[in-house]
Design an enzyme around this catalytic site. Structure first.
Site, PDB file in Angstrom:
ATOM      1  CG  ASP A   1      -1.633   0.518   1.283  1.00  0.00           C
ATOM      2  OD1 ASP A   1      -2.734   1.527   0.444  1.00  0.00           O
ATOM      3  OD2 ASP A   1      -2.360   1.314   2.206  1.00  0.00           O
TER       4      ASP A   1
ATOM      5  N   GLY B   1      -0.299   5.234  -4.066  1.00  0.00           N
ATOM      6  CA  GLY B   1      -1.007   6.331  -4.868  1.00  0.00           C
ATOM      7  C   GLY B   1      -0.424   7.712  -4.568  1.00  0.00           C
TER       8      GLY B   1
ATOM      9  CG  ASN C   1      -7.569  -2.223  -5.295  1.00  0.00           C
ATOM     10  OD1 ASN C   1      -7.140  -2.946  -4.436  1.00  0.00           O
ATOM     11  ND2 ASN C   1      -7.659  -1.132  -4.354  1.00  0.00           N
TER      12      ASN C   1
ATOM     13  CB  SER D   1      -7.335  -4.539   3.458  1.00  0.00           C
ATOM     14  OG  SER D   1      -7.019  -2.879   3.407  1.00  0.00           O
TER      15      SER D   1
ATOM     16  CD  GLU E   1       3.564 -13.002  15.531  1.00  0.00           C
ATOM     17  OE1 GLU E   1       3.260 -12.137  15.855  1.00  0.00           O
ATOM     18  OE2 GLU E   1       3.791 -13.923  16.169  1.00  0.00           O
TER      19      GLU E   1
HETATM   20  C1  FPP Z   1      -2.350   0.060  -3.171  1.00  0.00           C
HETATM   21  O1  FPP Z   1      -1.234   1.686  -3.291  1.00  0.00           O
HETATM   22  C2  FPP Z   1      -1.695  -1.424  -4.265  1.00  0.00           C
HETATM   23  C3  FPP Z   1      -2.687  -1.655  -5.113  1.00  0.00           C
HETATM   24  C4  FPP Z   1      -3.560  -1.150  -5.659  1.00  0.00           C
HETATM   25  C5  FPP Z   1      -1.775  -2.043  -6.310  1.00  0.00           C
HETATM   26  C6  FPP Z   1      -0.419  -2.752  -5.964  1.00  0.00           C
HETATM   27  C7  FPP Z   1       0.435  -3.122  -7.045  1.00  0.00           C
HETATM   28  C8  FPP Z   1       1.580  -2.556  -7.232  1.00  0.00           C
HETATM   29  C9  FPP Z   1       2.613  -2.357  -6.520  1.00  0.00           C
HETATM   30  C10 FPP Z   1       2.642  -3.071  -8.377  1.00  0.00           C
HETATM   31  C11 FPP Z   1       2.557  -4.587  -9.071  1.00  0.00           C
HETATM   32  C12 FPP Z   1       2.535  -5.147 -10.135  1.00  0.00           C
HETATM   33  C13 FPP Z   1       2.499  -6.431 -10.836  1.00  0.00           C
HETATM   34  C14 FPP Z   1       3.323  -6.379 -11.620  1.00  0.00           C
HETATM   35  C15 FPP Z   1       1.556  -7.261  -9.659  1.00  0.00           C
HETATM   36  P1  FPP Z   1      -2.185   2.358  -3.241  1.00  0.00           P
HETATM   37  O2  FPP Z   1      -2.292   2.894  -5.234  1.00  0.00           O
HETATM   38  O3  FPP Z   1      -3.762   2.303  -2.986  1.00  0.00           O
HETATM   39  O4  FPP Z   1      -1.906   3.911  -2.890  1.00  0.00           O
HETATM   40  P2  FPP Z   1      -2.452   5.087  -1.560  1.00  0.00           P
HETATM   41  O5  FPP Z   1      -3.168   4.241  -0.388  1.00  0.00           O
HETATM   42  O6  FPP Z   1      -0.978   6.344  -1.406  1.00  0.00           O
HETATM   43  O7  FPP Z   1      -3.077   5.196  -3.017  1.00  0.00           O
END
Ligand code: FPP
Length: 228
Positions: free
Chosen positions: A14, A17, A62, A184, A195
């Site tokens: 997480d 963004g 998502n 989540s 853990e």
């Molecule tokens: C949450 O961060 C992350 C995701 C919804 C996507 C996770 C994906 C990656 C790390 C890329 C992985 C790549 C592959 C090929 C599997 P967020 O967007 O919710 O962040 P925020 O809470 O800061 O908005």
């Protein structure tokens, strides 16, 4: 580092963004950086001889709630990862698995994911599992539905063997980056005795050094499984 290592680590990746926002860049920039971070963490896990890593790449929530443009970017990352890096993993003897409902995904992405799974070496020493359009509650409901169709007895074992994760040992450690302190809907059944490690570090900044910190913390905790 002389430590008791987990066999299976789950990671809620997480904060992509927010990481991008701080740099005044689009969210996709953060997901790209997240993919790079994930590649480094997987490498480190293999170096430690951790046998199973499961990453939460896309939850059912998502998929329902993110703008199509962002989803398209995430699908592009999956296309990129599954057409390049997965072959490299296979060559190094690693298996790839995908848990979740692939049906609503774009057809070519679904096919790439299935190829990644099907071309995996059968006796891989390392298993990387992607949770994609995955939700823990839906997984449990699906397992119950399968039991009902099979008219099978309902026990913890019978239900567990119908989960997407059948055959994968339950996670010993679940890491969540990005500061939120919740699961989540990630591996709800499987996390019963895991853990939990929460860090404010945003996922793109979650370096192998940060991963090592989580492993150290894990090894420090006494695991009692409800005993004394
Ligand atoms: C949450 O961060 C992350 C995701 C919804 C996507 C996770 C994906 C990656 C790390 C890329 C992985 C790549 C592959 C090929 C599997 P967020 O967007 O919710 O962040 P925020 O809470 O800061 O908005």
């Amino acid at each position: 580092m002389d430590i008791n290592l987990p066999r299976h680590v789950g990671i809620i990746m997480d904060g992509n963004g927010r990481w991008a926002k701080r740099r005044h860049r689009p969210r996709s920039y953060g997901h790209n950086a997240g993919m790079d971070a994930m590649i480094q963490i997987v490498k480190r896990a293999k170096e430690w001889d951790i046998r199973y890593v499961t990453v939460y790449a896309l939850s059912t929530e998502n998929l329902k709630n993110r703008p199509q443009e962002e989803l398209d970017e995430l699908f592009n990352l999956l296309r990129k990862y599954f057409s390049n890096h997965v072959k490299e993993l296979h060559k190094r003897g690693a298996k790839v698995r995908v848990i979740g409902d692939k049906e609503p995904l774009p057809a070519d992405v679904k096919q790439l994911l299935e190829e990644g799974e099907n071309n995996s070496p059968p006796d891989g020493e390392f298993t990387l599992t992607f949770a994609i359009n995955y939700g823990g509650r839906a997984e449990i409901a699906r397992a119950a539905e399968i039991l009902r169709e099979q008219n099978a007895e309902i026990t913890e074992q019978s239900l567990e063997s119908r989960l997407y994760t059948a055959g994968i040992p339950e996670p010993d450690l679940i890491i969540r980056t990005g500061g939120e302190v919740r699961l989540s809907n990630f591996l709800l059944w499987q996390a019963a005795y895991a853990e939990l490690y929460f860090t404010p570090v945003l996922f793109p900044d979650f370096t192998p050094g940060e991963f090592d910190k989580a492993l150290k913390e894990y090894s420090r905790r006494t695991r009692r499984f409800g005993g004394i």
